[in-house]
Design a protein around this motif. Structure first.
Motif, PDB file in Angstrom:
ATOM      1  N   ASP A   1     -22.785  22.992 -29.834  1.00 33.45           N
ATOM      2  CA  ASP A   1     -24.038  23.211 -30.498  1.00 33.45           C
ATOM      3  C   ASP A   1     -24.302  24.336 -31.358  1.00 33.45           C
ATOM      4  N   GLU A   2     -23.120  25.054 -31.789  1.00 37.19           N
ATOM      5  CA  GLU A   2     -23.027  26.373 -32.400  1.00 37.19           C
ATOM      6  C   GLU A   2     -22.920  26.440 -33.730  1.00 37.19           C
ATOM      7  N   PRO A   3     -23.853  26.246 -34.637  1.00 34.57           N
ATOM      8  CA  PRO A   3     -23.697  26.118 -36.131  1.00 34.57           C
ATOM      9  C   PRO A   3     -22.722  27.165 -36.531  1.00 34.57           C
ATOM     10  N   LYS A   4     -22.448  28.579 -36.090  1.00 33.56           N
ATOM     11  CA  LYS A   4     -21.608  29.302 -36.907  1.00 33.56           C
ATOM     12  C   LYS A   4     -20.004  29.161 -36.747  1.00 33.56           C
ATOM     13  N   VAL A   5     -19.727  28.257 -35.577  1.00 34.32           N
ATOM     14  CA  VAL A   5     -18.401  27.803 -35.273  1.00 34.32           C
ATOM     15  C   VAL A   5     -18.035  26.926 -36.203  1.00 34.32           C
ATOM     16  N   TYR A   6     -18.968  25.891 -36.594  1.00 28.38           N
ATOM     17  CA  TYR A   6     -18.801  24.612 -37.642  1.00 28.38           C
ATOM     18  C   TYR A   6     -18.618  25.216 -38.875  1.00 28.38           C
ATOM     19  N   ARG A   7     -19.338  26.385 -39.154  1.00 23.89           N
ATOM     20  CA  ARG A   7     -19.356  26.841 -40.529  1.00 23.89           C
ATOM     21  C   ARG A   7     -17.930  27.704 -40.776  1.00 23.89           C
ATOM     22  N   SER A   8     -17.498  28.519 -39.696  1.00 27.00           N
ATOM     23  CA  SER A   8     -16.360  29.342 -39.806  1.00 27.00           C
ATOM     24  C   SER A   8     -15.295  28.456 -39.761  1.00 27.00           C
ATOM     25  N   LEU A   9     -15.178  27.376 -39.140  1.00 26.30           N
ATOM     26  CA  LEU A   9     -14.152  26.209 -39.253  1.00 26.30           C
ATOM     27  C   LEU A   9     -14.103  25.739 -40.544  1.00 26.30           C
ATOM     28  N   GLY A  10     -15.248  25.559 -41.166  1.00 29.24           N
ATOM     29  CA  GLY A  10     -15.133  24.883 -42.426  1.00 29.24           C
ATOM     30  C   GLY A  10     -14.524  25.858 -43.504  1.00 29.24           C
ATOM     31  N   PHE A  11     -14.753  26.915 -43.532  1.00 28.75           N
ATOM     32  CA  PHE A  11     -14.053  27.980 -44.269  1.00 28.75           C
ATOM     33  C   PHE A  11     -12.775  27.921 -44.049  1.00 28.75           C
ATOM     34  N   THR A  12     -11.990  27.899 -42.934  1.00 24.08           N
ATOM     35  CA  THR A  12     -10.740  27.863 -42.781  1.00 24.08           C
ATOM     36  C   THR A  12      -9.949  26.560 -43.104  1.00 24.08           C
ATOM     37  N   LEU A  13     -10.790  25.566 -42.936  1.00 25.97           N
ATOM     38  CA  LEU A  13     -10.191  24.504 -43.504  1.00 25.97           C
ATOM     39  C   LEU A  13     -10.073  24.422 -45.068  1.00 25.97           C
ATOM     40  N   GLU A  14     -11.039  25.166 -45.502  1.00 26.81           N
ATOM     41  CA  GLU A  14     -11.002  24.998 -47.082  1.00 26.81           C
ATOM     42  C   GLU A  14      -9.885  25.944 -47.699  1.00 26.81           C
ATOM     43  N   GLN A  15      -9.489  26.892 -46.716  1.00 26.50           N
ATOM     44  CA  GLN A  15      -8.079  27.759 -47.105  1.00 26.50           C
ATOM     45  C   GLN A  15      -6.918  26.932 -46.989  1.00 26.50           C
TER      46      GLN A  15
END
Length: 220
Positions: free
Chosen positions: A182-196
């Motif tokens: 339930d931590e939004p920051k983790v999903y967001r960080s994962l999103g940036f990494t997947l974009e890379q």
């Protein structure tokens, strides 16, 4: 011819009495003072323990300047005390004396008594100074002791991402989510990494999940 017995001079008697009384009072005062000082003289080790306890208390209350002033006195006397090294190092980080904080935390880590708490904060400090390879090394040791720690996994993911080790970073982000979904920051960080990695659709899904959580909706 026999001398007559004369009564002593009353003033002389009074003077002697006052002098004697003053002497007794002085002796009593000196004895009492010596006893008081002896009784209340603080044992050096007791004093250092007091400073350490207060310093740790102030650290936990977020009063870092006061805590540091106390713990610096302790460090002078006990340079290898792991509690003092950790809490004073933490205070220095909060006071933006980052290098001083890192130095003390590294000393605590070298003693190998601080465990994950030292390595977790040291890893965070290395992230702040952009020393990502050092962060990975210290976090690896911490995770070996506590593999399900949320903060350790998240910091490891961030360090690996900064080193452009994206696949490994994704692995640790997913572990972090499994621990605390339930931590939004983790999903967001994962999103940036997947974009890379060019995994655009998966990236978008992570950003949507972060937004969902920030809106107060459950993750699933």
């Amino acid at each position: 011819m026999r001398r007559e017995n004369r009564s002593p001079n009353p003033l002389s008697e009074a003077g002697f009495f006052l002098h004697a009384t003053a002497h007794v009072i002085k002796r009593a005062f000196l004895a009492a003072t010596e006893s008081f000082n002896h009784f209340f003289s603080v044992d050096p080790e007791f004093r250092v323990r007091y400073y350490r306890e207060r310093g740790i208390e102030y650290t936990r209350r977020g009063r870092y300047d006061l805590a540091a002033a106390m713990l610096e006195k302790v460090l002078d006397e006990w340079p290898s005390d792991d509690d003092t090294l950790f809490h004073l190092g933490f205070c220095y980080l909060k006071m933006e004396r980052t290098q001083d904080g890192i130095e003390l935390l590294e000393r605590a880590d070298a003693l190998d008594r601080g465990g994950t708490r030292v390595r977790s904060i040291l890893g965070m400090a290395f992230l702040q100074t952009k020393e990502y390879a050092k962060a990975v090394l210290v976090l690896e040791k911490a995770l070996a002791e506590d593999p399900h720690n949320f903060h350790l996994n998240y910091r490891m993911a961030l360090a690996l991402d900064s080193l452009e080790k994206y696949e490994n970073s994704v692995e640790f982000f997913k572990k972090t989510i499994a621990i605390r979904p339930d931590e939004p920051k983790v999903y967001r960080s994962l999103g940036f990494t997947l974009e890379q990695l060019g995994r655009h659709e998966e990236s978008v899904a992570q950003f949507k999940m972060a937004a969902r959580l920030e809106d107060g909706r459950p993750p699933f």
